[in-house]
Motif scaffolding. Structure first.
Motif, PDB file in Angstrom:
ATOM      1  N   ASP A 168     131.548 -23.954 -20.599  1.00 14.51           N
ATOM      2  CA  ASP A 168     130.604 -23.764 -19.581  1.00 14.51           C
ATOM      3  C   ASP A 168     129.169 -22.874 -19.052  1.00 14.51           C
ATOM      4  OD1 ASP A 168     132.371 -25.926 -17.934  1.00 14.51           O
ATOM      5  OD2 ASP A 168     133.696 -24.278 -16.804  1.00 14.51           O
ATOM      6  N   LEU A 169     129.132 -22.230 -20.389  1.00 16.43           N
ATOM      7  CA  LEU A 169     127.900 -22.080 -20.365  1.00 16.43           C
ATOM      8  C   LEU A 169     126.415 -22.589 -21.420  1.00 16.43           C
ATOM      9  CD1 LEU A 169     129.883 -19.370 -22.399  1.00 16.43           C
ATOM     10  CD2 LEU A 169     128.667 -18.982 -19.999  1.00 16.43           C
ATOM     11  N   PRO A 170     125.467 -22.473 -20.805  1.00 17.86           N
ATOM     12  CA  PRO A 170     124.029 -23.059 -20.817  1.00 17.86           C
ATOM     13  C   PRO A 170     124.290 -22.830 -22.213  1.00 17.86           C
ATOM     14  CG  PRO A 170     123.818 -21.146 -19.762  1.00 17.86           C
ATOM     15  CD  PRO A 170     125.252 -21.305 -19.681  1.00 17.86           C
ATOM     16  N   VAL A 171     124.656 -23.625 -23.398  1.00 19.15           N
ATOM     17  CA  VAL A 171     124.262 -23.817 -24.457  1.00 19.15           C
ATOM     18  C   VAL A 171     122.884 -24.591 -25.011  1.00 19.15           C
ATOM     19  CG1 VAL A 171     125.398 -24.189 -26.414  1.00 19.15           C
ATOM     20  CG2 VAL A 171     126.843 -22.780 -25.163  1.00 19.15           C
ATOM     21  N   GLU A 172     122.122 -24.203 -25.720  1.00 18.60           N
ATOM     22  CA  GLU A 172     121.280 -25.410 -25.761  1.00 18.60           C
ATOM     23  C   GLU A 172     120.670 -24.828 -27.468  1.00 18.60           C
ATOM     24  OE1 GLU A 172     117.667 -24.412 -22.886  1.00 18.60           O
ATOM     25  OE2 GLU A 172     117.894 -23.037 -23.760  1.00 18.60           O
ATOM     26  N   ILE A 173     120.039 -26.105 -27.854  1.00 13.53           N
ATOM     27  CA  ILE A 173     119.121 -26.145 -29.052  1.00 13.53           C
ATOM     28  C   ILE A 173     118.215 -25.645 -29.495  1.00 13.53           C
ATOM     29  CG2 ILE A 173     119.282 -28.045 -31.346  1.00 13.53           C
ATOM     30  CD1 ILE A 173     121.363 -29.421 -29.950  1.00 13.53           C
ATOM     31  N   LYS A 174     118.131 -25.310 -30.763  1.00 13.64           N
ATOM     32  CA  LYS A 174     117.091 -24.739 -31.535  1.00 13.64           C
ATOM     33  C   LYS A 174     116.032 -25.254 -32.562  1.00 13.64           C
ATOM     34  CE  LYS A 174     114.091 -20.444 -32.347  1.00 13.64           C
ATOM     35  NZ  LYS A 174     113.921 -19.196 -33.046  1.00 13.64           N
ATOM     36  N   TRP A 175     115.124 -25.883 -32.247  1.00 14.94           N
ATOM     37  CA  TRP A 175     115.246 -26.542 -33.810  1.00 14.94           C
ATOM     38  C   TRP A 175     114.971 -25.687 -34.822  1.00 14.94           C
ATOM     39  CZ3 TRP A 175     110.880 -26.443 -37.771  1.00 14.94           C
ATOM     40  CH2 TRP A 175     111.172 -27.003 -38.278  1.00 14.94           C
ATOM     41  N   PRO A 176     115.115 -26.002 -36.722  1.00 16.66           N
ATOM     42  CA  PRO A 176     115.923 -27.202 -36.693  1.00 16.66           C
ATOM     43  C   PRO A 176     117.286 -27.401 -36.867  1.00 16.66           C
ATOM     44  CG  PRO A 176     115.567 -26.314 -37.933  1.00 16.66           C
ATOM     45  CD  PRO A 176     115.085 -24.964 -37.388  1.00 16.66           C
ATOM     46  N   LYS A 268     117.628 -39.462 -29.567  1.00 16.33           N
ATOM     47  CA  LYS A 268     117.690 -38.986 -28.202  1.00 16.33           C
ATOM     48  C   LYS A 268     118.067 -38.049 -26.924  1.00 16.33           C
ATOM     49  CE  LYS A 268     117.552 -42.328 -23.803  1.00 16.33           C
ATOM     50  NZ  LYS A 268     118.282 -42.864 -22.844  1.00 16.33           N
ATOM     51  N   ARG A 269     119.466 -37.410 -27.112  1.00 20.79           N
ATOM     52  CA  ARG A 269     120.344 -36.820 -27.048  1.00 20.79           C
ATOM     53  C   ARG A 269     119.755 -35.009 -27.076  1.00 20.79           C
ATOM     54  NH1 ARG A 269     122.173 -34.697 -22.751  1.00 20.79           N
ATOM     55  NH2 ARG A 269     124.312 -33.974 -22.559  1.00 20.79           N
ATOM     56  N   TRP A 270     119.266 -35.461 -28.562  1.00 21.82           N
ATOM     57  CA  TRP A 270     118.982 -33.801 -29.017  1.00 21.82           C
ATOM     58  C   TRP A 270     117.815 -33.429 -27.864  1.00 21.82           C
ATOM     59  CZ3 TRP A 270     114.746 -31.391 -31.224  1.00 21.82           C
ATOM     60  CH2 TRP A 270     114.847 -30.163 -31.718  1.00 21.82           C
ATOM     61  N   GLU A 271     116.775 -34.145 -28.780  1.00 24.20           N
ATOM     62  CA  GLU A 271     115.197 -34.021 -27.589  1.00 24.20           C
ATOM     63  C   GLU A 271     115.954 -34.064 -26.097  1.00 24.20           C
ATOM     64  OE1 GLU A 271     112.519 -36.900 -29.761  1.00 24.20           O
ATOM     65  OE2 GLU A 271     113.032 -37.407 -28.432  1.00 24.20           O
ATOM     66  N   GLN A 272     116.809 -34.388 -25.262  1.00 22.45           N
ATOM     67  CA  GLN A 272     117.154 -34.077 -24.169  1.00 22.45           C
ATOM     68  C   GLN A 272     117.596 -32.032 -24.110  1.00 22.45           C
ATOM     69  OE1 GLN A 272     120.390 -36.535 -23.410  1.00 22.45           O
ATOM     70  NE2 GLN A 272     118.566 -37.970 -21.949  1.00 22.45           N
ATOM     71  N   LEU A 273     118.513 -31.871 -25.034  1.00 20.60           N
ATOM     72  CA  LEU A 273     118.988 -30.683 -25.485  1.00 20.60           C
ATOM     73  C   LEU A 273     118.366 -29.347 -25.530  1.00 20.60           C
ATOM     74  CD1 LEU A 273     122.253 -32.264 -26.670  1.00 20.60           C
ATOM     75  CD2 LEU A 273     121.519 -31.212 -23.693  1.00 20.60           C
ATOM     76  N   ALA A 274     117.405 -29.593 -26.705  1.00 21.32           N
ATOM     77  CA  ALA A 274     116.101 -28.945 -26.893  1.00 21.32           C
ATOM     78  C   ALA A 274     115.687 -27.925 -26.394  1.00 21.32           C
ATOM     79  CB  ALA A 274     115.133 -29.290 -28.807  1.00 21.32           C
ATOM     80  N   THR A 275     115.545 -26.582 -26.658  1.00 24.68           N
ATOM     81  CA  THR A 275     115.198 -26.042 -25.762  1.00 24.68           C
ATOM     82  C   THR A 275     113.887 -26.077 -26.473  1.00 24.68           C
ATOM     83  OG1 THR A 275     114.764 -24.167 -24.993  1.00 24.68           O
ATOM     84  CG2 THR A 275     115.149 -23.811 -27.869  1.00 24.68           C
ATOM     85  N   THR A 276     113.449 -26.351 -27.252  1.00 26.14           N
ATOM     86  CA  THR A 276     112.098 -26.670 -27.923  1.00 26.14           C
ATOM     87  C   THR A 276     110.501 -27.548 -27.232  1.00 26.14           C
ATOM     88  OG1 THR A 276     112.439 -27.759 -29.780  1.00 26.14           O
ATOM     89  CG2 THR A 276     111.768 -24.934 -29.778  1.00 26.14           C
ATOM     90  N   ILE A 277     111.446 -28.431 -27.054  1.00 28.82           N
ATOM     91  CA  ILE A 277     110.671 -29.872 -26.674  1.00 28.82           C
ATOM     92  C   ILE A 277     110.108 -29.606 -25.214  1.00 28.82           C
ATOM     93  CG2 ILE A 277     110.548 -32.724 -26.080  1.00 28.82           C
ATOM     94  CD1 ILE A 277     111.827 -30.671 -29.676  1.00 28.82           C
ATOM     95  N   GLY A 278     108.888 -30.258 -25.250  1.00 33.73           N
ATOM     96  CA  GLY A 278     107.716 -29.879 -24.222  1.00 33.73           C
ATOM     97  C   GLY A 278     107.191 -28.671 -23.960  1.00 33.73           C
ATOM     98  N   LYS A 279     107.948 -27.095 -24.613  1.00 37.70           N
ATOM     99  CA  LYS A 279     106.844 -26.416 -24.484  1.00 37.70           C
ATOM    100  C   LYS A 279     106.261 -25.889 -26.138  1.00 37.70           C
ATOM    101  CE  LYS A 279     111.237 -24.171 -22.322  1.00 37.70           C
ATOM    102  NZ  LYS A 279     112.736 -23.752 -22.764  1.00 37.70           N
TER     103      LYS A 279
END
Length: 321
Positions: A168-176, A268-279
């Motif tokens: 239940d922790l707020p885990v995020e993905i950072k490319w790559p 699609k799911r990767w882009e939802q979870l990635a912390t870098t997208i849109g920043k």
């Protein structure tokens, strides 16, 4: 069989199970039941035995062993065959050897400790004994070699979802291929391929997860950038087998979706979870720095950055700030 026995004892909670009940449920002799009980005790499990009542599990050590994982895992292929080692140079090394020996798809290699754990670009990975999860997955997908990098992105999605479900922790993905928790690295992914011209022989996916380390467990140079599940959960100790089971079950879900539906659902799911997208980010490559807004990824896993002049630049490998 010990995994099934452990599952029975765990599910019975505070109730006793007689030797005959276990014998009937597992279709083995009572002598075999006793032998398996003794093996579990040698591995640190406290199992109470009371005449005319049977056996009751009193304590489970925090293991990520074959027995522990198999007592909980609900998959068809991923993790059904487990090679467990107390200490290795790297689980990747063992997995590559197993590939050459014909290991089946879904085989995982897991170790309590790595002495030469490795990350992307040959960087060392700090692998403390019994504090994290260090494992490799052997895959044999029928895909062209040029799309193999998609599996790194698939792995990131599976690890993120598995960790979030387990903690239940707020885990995020950072490319790559980094997994972050509150801005610090919690996990890393390394994908390596065996191929012949236009055919993949196997892909070995290495995953390192920081689970129960505390700040003093990390070398000084890592303490500012690395963290663990326990540190971000106010010192809570996580059962390592629960964490890896959650990740492996998510991995199987996404892997077979990928083989059936292709890369689009993963992308699609990767882009939802990635912390870098849109920043706005700075991508530091070997030759230059690229600044701009991270717009998304291509089917090849290439990061697309829109620069201030409006043009798109493709970034294949870089460190992101």
């Amino acid at each position: 069989m010990r995994g099934k026995l452990l599952q029975l004892l765990s599910q019975s909670k505070d109730r006793f199970l007689s030797g005959q009940q276990i014998s009937d449920m597992l279709h083995i002799s009572r002598t075999a039941v006793w032998k398996h009980i003794e093996e579990l005790r040698k591995n640190g499990y406290e199992i109470e035995a009371v005449p005319r009542k049977g056996y009751r599990l009193r304590y489970m050590p925090n293991l990520a062993s074959t027995d522990e994982i198999k007592s909980k895992l609900q998959t068809k292929a991923i993790g059904r065959h487990i090679v467990y080692k107390k200490e290795v140079t790297s689980t990747q090394d063992i997995a590559h050897q197993l590939v050459q020996e014909g290991a089946e798809e879904g085989t995982i290699v897991i170790a309590d400790k790595q002495t030469k754990g490795k990350g992307r670009l040959g960087r060392p990975w700090h692998s403390m004994e019994e504090k994290g999860l260090w494992f490799s997955i052997i895959l044999r997908p029928d895909i062209p070699p040029q799309v193999a990098p998609q599996l790194t992105l698939l792995t990131a999605v599976a690890v993120q979802e598995g960790l979030e479900r387990a903690t239940d922790l707020p885990v995020e993905i950072k490319w790559p291929n980094d997994i972050l928790l509150r801005g610090k690295k919690i996990a890393g992914i390394l994908t390596e391929m065996h191929s012949e011209l236009d055919r993949i022989q196997a892909i070995v996916v290495g995953i390192g997860l920081n689970v129960n380390q505390q700040k003093t467990d990390f070398p000084e140079e890592l303490s500012a950038v690395a963290t663990s599940l326990s540190m971000e959960a106010n010192g809570k100790v996580f059962q390592r087998s629960d964490v890896i089971v959650s990740v492996l079950e998510k991995y199987e879900h996404w892997y077979y979706k990928y083989l059936d539906q292709g890369f689009f659902p993963i992308k699609k799911r990767w882009e939802q979870l990635a912390t870098t997208i849109g920043k706005e980010i700075t991508a530091k490559t070997m030759r230059k720095e690229v600044q701009g807004i991270a717009e998304g990824i291509t089917d090849e896993g290439v990061l697309l950055i829109r620069k201030k002049d409006g043009t798109l630049e493709s970034v294949y490998s870089a460190d992101i700030d």
